[in-house]
Write a protein that holds these residues in place. Structure first.
Motif, PDB file in Angstrom:
ATOM      1  N   THR A 198      33.934  24.945 -47.855  1.00  0.00           N
ATOM      2  CA  THR A 198      34.548  25.954 -46.999  1.00  0.00           C
ATOM      3  C   THR A 198      33.612  27.121 -46.708  1.00  0.00           C
ATOM      4  OG1 THR A 198      35.534  27.008 -48.931  1.00  0.00           O
ATOM      5  CG2 THR A 198      36.888  25.440 -47.722  1.00  0.00           C
ATOM      6  N   ASP A 218      38.735  21.554 -46.242  1.00  0.00           N
ATOM      7  CA  ASP A 218      39.581  22.712 -45.954  1.00  0.00           C
ATOM      8  C   ASP A 218      39.836  23.514 -47.222  1.00  0.00           C
ATOM      9  OD1 ASP A 218      39.842  21.931 -43.297  1.00  0.00           O
ATOM     10  OD2 ASP A 218      41.605  20.720 -43.737  1.00  0.00           O
ATOM     11  N   ILE A 219      39.915  22.820 -48.356  1.00  0.00           N
ATOM     12  CA  ILE A 219      40.143  23.436 -49.659  1.00  0.00           C
ATOM     13  C   ILE A 219      39.120  22.862 -50.615  1.00  0.00           C
ATOM     14  CG2 ILE A 219      41.759  23.664 -51.580  1.00  0.00           C
ATOM     15  CD1 ILE A 219      44.013  23.275 -49.567  1.00  0.00           C
ATOM     16  N   ASP A 220      38.500  23.714 -51.404  1.00  0.00           N
ATOM     17  CA  ASP A 220      37.532  23.247 -52.394  1.00  0.00           C
ATOM     18  C   ASP A 220      37.606  24.115 -53.646  1.00  0.00           C
ATOM     19  OD1 ASP A 220      36.177  25.601 -51.831  1.00  0.00           O
ATOM     20  OD2 ASP A 220      34.549  24.649 -50.773  1.00  0.00           O
ATOM     21  N   SER A 254      37.308  28.001 -53.393  1.00  0.00           N
ATOM     22  CA  SER A 254      38.264  28.851 -52.690  1.00  0.00           C
ATOM     23  C   SER A 254      39.716  28.656 -53.124  1.00  0.00           C
ATOM     24  CB  SER A 254      38.176  28.581 -51.181  1.00  0.00           C
ATOM     25  OG  SER A 254      38.539  27.253 -50.890  1.00  0.00           O
ATOM     26  N   HIS A 255      40.042  27.608 -53.822  1.00  0.00           N
ATOM     27  CA  HIS A 255      41.437  27.323 -54.173  1.00  0.00           C
ATOM     28  C   HIS A 255      41.843  28.085 -55.438  1.00  0.00           C
ATOM     29  CE1 HIS A 255      45.070  25.123 -55.232  1.00  0.00           C
ATOM     30  NE2 HIS A 255      45.101  24.753 -53.968  1.00  0.00           N
ATOM     31  N   TRP A 284      41.552  26.697 -59.113  1.00  0.00           N
ATOM     32  CA  TRP A 284      40.266  26.681 -59.805  1.00  0.00           C
ATOM     33  C   TRP A 284      39.697  28.078 -60.000  1.00  0.00           C
ATOM     34  CZ3 TRP A 284      40.875  22.743 -55.998  1.00  0.00           C
ATOM     35  CH2 TRP A 284      40.940  21.462 -56.532  1.00  0.00           C
ATOM     36  N   GLN A 342      47.372  34.855 -56.915  1.00  0.00           N
ATOM     37  CA  GLN A 342      48.606  34.413 -56.280  1.00  0.00           C
ATOM     38  C   GLN A 342      49.786  34.875 -57.114  1.00  0.00           C
ATOM     39  OE1 GLN A 342      47.850  30.169 -56.592  1.00  0.00           O
ATOM     40  NE2 GLN A 342      49.731  29.955 -57.741  1.00  0.00           N
TER      41      GLN A 342
END
Length: 77
Positions: free
Chosen positions: A17, A38-40, A43-44, A47, A52
């Motif tokens: 990303t 899109d997600i790795d 950035s997620h 991980w 959040q």
């Protein structure tokens, strides 16, 4: 190995990303294809431990806190 039953294993390029790229071997696509993520892991939140917030509107978390919310306060004394 039996012939004709296994997928072709070839080299592809993976783009993260943030734009970083690396080459790996995969059964994805055709030789030389690019896999754009899109997600790795960079950035997620799973991980990275991102900030959040847990959203709950009267579900399991609320019921747990109603039943056992005072438990943690009584253990700290």
């Amino acid at each position: 190995m039996k012939t004709g039953i296994h997928p072709e294993y070839h080299t592809i390029k993976v783009v993260m990303t943030d734009g970083t790229e690396y080459t790996t071997r995969s059964t994805y696509g055709k030789p030389g294809d690019t896999l754009q993520l899109d997600i790795d892991p960079k950035s997620h939140p799973a991980w990275t431990g991102g900030s959040q917030q847990l959203m709950d509107r009267g579900g399991r978390l609320s019921r747990f806190n109603q039943r056992f919310g005072t438990l943690s306060a009584s253990l700290k004394k």
